[in-house]
Scaffold this motif. Structure first.
Motif, PDB file in Angstrom:
ATOM      1  N   LEU A   1       0.833  -1.201   0.000  1.00  0.00           N
ATOM      2  CA  LEU A   1       0.000   0.000   0.000  1.00  0.00           C
ATOM      3  C   LEU A   1       0.871   1.255   0.000  1.00  0.00           C
ATOM      4  O   LEU A   1       2.045   1.211   0.331  1.00  0.00           O
ATOM      5  N   ASN A   2       0.246   2.370  -0.370  1.00  0.00           N
ATOM      6  CA  ASN A   2       0.961   3.643  -0.361  1.00  0.00           C
ATOM      7  C   ASN A   2       0.075   4.752   0.173  1.00  0.00           C
ATOM      8  O   ASN A   2      -1.139   4.598   0.308  1.00  0.00           O
ATOM      9  N   PHE A   3       0.696   5.890   0.488  1.00  0.00           N
ATOM     10  CA  PHE A   3      -0.001   7.000   1.135  1.00  0.00           C
ATOM     11  C   PHE A   3      -1.076   7.633   0.263  1.00  0.00           C
ATOM     12  O   PHE A   3      -1.947   8.343   0.775  1.00  0.00           O
ATOM     13  N   ALA A   4      -1.021   7.420  -1.051  1.00  0.00           N
ATOM     14  CA  ALA A   4      -2.021   8.014  -1.935  1.00  0.00           C
ATOM     15  C   ALA A   4      -3.355   7.276  -1.875  1.00  0.00           C
ATOM     16  O   ALA A   4      -4.372   7.774  -2.363  1.00  0.00           O
ATOM     17  N   MET A   5      -3.371   6.100  -1.282  1.00  0.00           N
ATOM     18  CA  MET A   5      -4.583   5.282  -1.239  1.00  0.00           C
ATOM     19  C   MET A   5      -5.560   5.769  -0.183  1.00  0.00           C
ATOM     20  O   MET A   5      -5.175   6.254   0.873  1.00  0.00           O
ATOM     21  N   THR A   6      -6.835   5.578  -0.484  1.00  0.00           N
ATOM     22  CA  THR A   6      -7.903   5.845   0.472  1.00  0.00           C
ATOM     23  C   THR A   6      -8.506   4.521   0.915  1.00  0.00           C
ATOM     24  O   THR A   6      -8.259   3.468   0.305  1.00  0.00           O
ATOM     25  N   GLU A   7      -9.315   4.583   1.948  1.00  0.00           N
ATOM     26  CA  GLU A   7     -10.002   3.375   2.401  1.00  0.00           C
ATOM     27  C   GLU A   7     -10.925   2.835   1.316  1.00  0.00           C
ATOM     28  O   GLU A   7     -11.077   1.622   1.165  1.00  0.00           O
ATOM     29  N   LEU A   8     -11.519   3.733   0.526  1.00  0.00           N
ATOM     30  CA  LEU A   8     -12.386   3.302  -0.575  1.00  0.00           C
ATOM     31  C   LEU A   8     -11.593   2.555  -1.646  1.00  0.00           C
ATOM     32  O   LEU A   8     -12.084   1.586  -2.229  1.00  0.00           O
ATOM     33  N   ASP A   9     -10.357   3.009  -1.906  1.00  0.00           N
ATOM     34  CA  ASP A   9      -9.497   2.290  -2.851  1.00  0.00           C
ATOM     35  C   ASP A   9      -9.268   0.855  -2.380  1.00  0.00           C
ATOM     36  O   ASP A   9      -9.332  -0.092  -3.172  1.00  0.00           O
ATOM     37  N   VAL A  10      -8.994   0.696  -1.093  1.00  0.00           N
ATOM     38  CA  VAL A  10      -8.696  -0.623  -0.536  1.00  0.00           C
ATOM     39  C   VAL A  10      -9.943  -1.514  -0.551  1.00  0.00           C
ATOM     40  O   VAL A  10      -9.866  -2.694  -0.903  1.00  0.00           O
ATOM     41  N   ILE A  11     -11.088  -0.954  -0.201  1.00  0.00           N
ATOM     42  CA  ILE A  11     -12.333  -1.735  -0.223  1.00  0.00           C
ATOM     43  C   ILE A  11     -12.641  -2.190  -1.642  1.00  0.00           C
ATOM     44  O   ILE A  11     -13.046  -3.340  -1.879  1.00  0.00           O
ATOM     45  N   GLY A  12     -12.445  -1.298  -2.618  1.00  0.00           N
ATOM     46  CA  GLY A  12     -12.673  -1.673  -4.011  1.00  0.00           C
ATOM     47  C   GLY A  12     -11.752  -2.792  -4.451  1.00  0.00           C
ATOM     48  O   GLY A  12     -12.157  -3.714  -5.174  1.00  0.00           O
ATOM     49  N   PHE A  13     -10.500  -2.735  -4.002  1.00  0.00           N
ATOM     50  CA  PHE A  13      -9.540  -3.792  -4.310  1.00  0.00           C
ATOM     51  C   PHE A  13      -9.968  -5.119  -3.689  1.00  0.00           C
ATOM     52  O   PHE A  13      -9.918  -6.166  -4.338  1.00  0.00           O
ATOM     53  N   GLU A  14     -10.391  -5.073  -2.441  1.00  0.00           N
ATOM     54  CA  GLU A  14     -10.825  -6.297  -1.759  1.00  0.00           C
ATOM     55  C   GLU A  14     -11.981  -6.953  -2.511  1.00  0.00           C
ATOM     56  O   GLU A  14     -11.996  -8.177  -2.713  1.00  0.00           O
ATOM     57  N   ASP A  15     -12.958  -6.160  -2.923  1.00  0.00           N
ATOM     58  CA  ASP A  15     -14.114  -6.709  -3.650  1.00  0.00           C
ATOM     59  C   ASP A  15     -13.673  -7.376  -4.946  1.00  0.00           C
ATOM     60  O   ASP A  15     -14.128  -8.484  -5.279  1.00  0.00           O
ATOM     61  N   SER A  16     -12.775  -6.717  -5.681  1.00  0.00           N
ATOM     62  CA  SER A  16     -12.297  -7.281  -6.944  1.00  0.00           C
ATOM     63  C   SER A  16     -11.455  -8.529  -6.722  1.00  0.00           C
ATOM     64  O   SER A  16     -11.514  -9.478  -7.508  1.00  0.00           O
ATOM     65  N   LEU A  17     -10.690  -8.535  -5.634  1.00  0.00           N
ATOM     66  CA  LEU A  17      -9.861  -9.695  -5.333  1.00  0.00           C
ATOM     67  C   LEU A  17     -10.727 -10.905  -4.983  1.00  0.00           C
ATOM     68  O   LEU A  17     -10.461 -12.028  -5.445  1.00  0.00           O
ATOM     69  N   ILE A  18     -11.760 -10.700  -4.205  1.00  0.00           N
ATOM     70  CA  ILE A  18     -12.658 -11.811  -3.857  1.00  0.00           C
ATOM     71  C   ILE A  18     -13.354 -12.343  -5.108  1.00  0.00           C
ATOM     72  O   ILE A  18     -13.457 -13.566  -5.306  1.00  0.00           O
ATOM     73  N   GLU A  19     -13.834 -11.438  -5.974  1.00  0.00           N
ATOM     74  CA  GLU A  19     -14.465 -11.879  -7.217  1.00  0.00           C
ATOM     75  C   GLU A  19     -13.494 -12.678  -8.067  1.00  0.00           C
ATOM     76  O   GLU A  19     -13.850 -13.712  -8.653  1.00  0.00           O
ATOM     77  N   SER A  20     -12.263 -12.215  -8.150  1.00  0.00           N
ATOM     78  CA  SER A  20     -11.239 -12.901  -8.937  1.00  0.00           C
ATOM     79  C   SER A  20     -10.910 -14.263  -8.338  1.00  0.00           C
ATOM     80  O   SER A  20     -10.728 -15.260  -9.052  1.00  0.00           O
ATOM     81  N   ALA A  21     -10.821 -14.324  -7.010  1.00  0.00           N
ATOM     82  CA  ALA A  21     -10.526 -15.599  -6.340  1.00  0.00           C
ATOM     83  C   ALA A  21     -11.655 -16.613  -6.569  1.00  0.00           C
ATOM     84  O   ALA A  21     -11.396 -17.803  -6.721  1.00  0.00           O
ATOM     85  N   ARG A  22     -12.900 -16.124  -6.581  1.00  0.00           N
ATOM     86  CA  ARG A  22     -14.026 -17.027  -6.870  1.00  0.00           C
ATOM     87  C   ARG A  22     -13.898 -17.627  -8.280  1.00  0.00           C
ATOM     88  O   ARG A  22     -14.169 -18.811  -8.497  1.00  0.00           O
TER      89      ARG A  22
END
Length: 434
Positions: free
Chosen positions: A407-428
């Motif tokens: 992670l980096n300082f430019a990220m927001t919590e919304l960026d991370v949540i969006g990543f998590e959702d995409s990662l779970i979809e991809s893992a499925r």
């Protein structure tokens, strides 16, 4: 489904990747005419060919084909500031007015050194270099010179730079397959011990009493899979080093981002020497090694018996300015805590979701540096992780093909949540072909 289904889907993903990135492919083919493999940095190569990046802004990178990705690699932990931090940018612009190469000492150099010494409990004095690799070579070399010994203890899975890696089982697999490749190594006399196994390490080192001059360890394996060193293991190394008269070196090139004083400060386990790199140069090439006064004073040029340590760009003016601005204004305890909390929360949520849905992945790491591992069979786990990588690219997220997430300082919590959702979809999706 069968293994062939996973392989077939991966082949399809590679074809889709190739079709979506024709300009990057042309750029890559042109690059291979002058660069072996089309580049100068093995860690960023992507199979079947790497994307070529045109520009970056904040948390986003844009490739030559116009695709935008949220950057969750952060240049393998070094890009902690994002792409366009205004504080560093302003400092660099002002610095340019004073000259890009001065060839002499500046007060910025000593101020940056003072800041680093004040942060890391083990560092009385520090010297600068041009990379973490260089810093580790110098630290090991001066430790061996100081102890007048020849052997260096390293650990399986350890990575201390491009010529100091010990990936263990992967190297054995290549040898078994008859491969001539692998990693170049500085030819020290290595003793390779198991990471996080202090009993086995102690047993091995005790067979070489009086020969071991240095023990170098990452407080968390980085390239080796983001495996945190246990308190028992790291504290045991401190005790073992004291008992054997060897120099304990903490490679905190990555773990320095876990607090203002690295993991040594968090755990209150103080090595004899510490190596740093990556983000302390504010985005420029940087390395540093420091430690106890009696060791580092060997470089004191006022002494007729001093050890020489040159390097044209060790104190590059722009690096010193960018690094000092970053350490004073950005790498604060508050900012680092916030970033590391973001990473810890992400890892915990993802692992909970992986377990709940029985998805074939897990994440290890500490704070803002983490690694995805595929839990499929040994024959298919590499394909599963690569397929996940391509799925995430299609969704607009950039991670390392090997699974590193930083992670980096430019990220927001919304960026991370969006990543998590995409990662779970991809893992499925990966699970559906495994």
């Amino acid at each position: 489904m069968s293994t062939s289904s996973l392989s077939s889907e991966l082949s399809s993903a590679r074809r889709s990747y190739t079709q979506r990135n024709p300009i990057s492919l042309l750029a890559y083919e042109d690059a291979t005419k002058s660069l072996p493999g089309g580049g100068t940095r093995s860690s960023i190569f992507i199979h079947p060919f790497p994307l070529f990046i045109e520009r970056g802004d904040g948390v986003d990178i844009i490739d030559l084909d116009g695709h935008s990705y949220k950057d969750f690699v952060s240049d393998f932990t070094s890009g902690i500031y994002g792409k366009t931090d205004p504080i560093i940018k302003e400092a660099i612009i002002k610095g340019l007015d004073n000259g890009t190469q001065l060839g002499g000492h500046t007060t910025t150099e000593s101020k940056l050194a003072s800041s680093i010494c004040s942060r890391f409990p083990s560092v009385d004095l520090v010297r600068f270099a041009n990379s973490g690799t260089e810093a580790n070579i110098l630290a090991i070399s001066i430790a061996l010179h100081h102890t007048k010994r020849k052997k260096v203890v390293v650990f399986k899975g350890g990575y201390h730079g491009s010529v100091l890696s010990h990936f263990g089982e992967e190297e054995k697999e290549k040898e078994a397959e008859g491969a001539n490749g692998g990693d170049l190594k500085v030819p020290y006399e290595y003793i390779v011990c198991p990471y996080n196994d202090i009993s086995a390490t102690r047993s091995t080192v005790n067979r070489h009493v009086g020969e071991v001059g240095a023990i170098i360890v990452e407080p968390m394996l980085g390239a080796g899979g983001c495996i945190p060193g246990t308190i028992e293991f790291l504290r045991g190394l401190r005790e073992l080093s004291d008992e054997t008269g060897s120099i304990l070196i903490f490679d905190e090139v990555q773990t320095a981002r876990l607090s203002t004083g690295g993991r040594q400060k968090i755990l209150n386990i103080i090595p004899d020497m510490t190596t740093l790199g990556k983000f302390f140069g504010g985005g420029f090439a940087f390395g540093a090694f420091g430690g106890k006064k009696d060791i580092m004073s060997l470089f004191d040029a006022r002494s007729p018996s001093s050890i020489a340590h040159g390097g044209t760009f060790n104190n590059s003016p722009l690096t010193m300015i960018a690094g000092l601005s970053a350490i004073e204004s950005i790498l604060t305890e508050e900012n680092l805590n916030k970033l590391n909390d973001l990473g810890d929360d992400m890892r915990n949520r993802l692992n909970d979701s992986f377990a709940k849905e029985e998805l074939p992945f897990k994440m290890t790491g500490l704070g803002s540096v983490n690694q995805l591992h595929c839990l499929l069979s040994s024959e298919t786990k590499k394909e599963g992780l690569e397929l996940l990588f391509f799925y995430l690219l299609e969704r607009g997220y950039w991670i390392a093909q090997r699974g590193l997430i930083s992670l980096n300082f430019a990220m927001t919590e919304l960026d991370v949540i969006g990543f998590e959702d995409s990662l779970i979809e991809s893992a499925r999706s990966v699970k559906g072909f495994s």
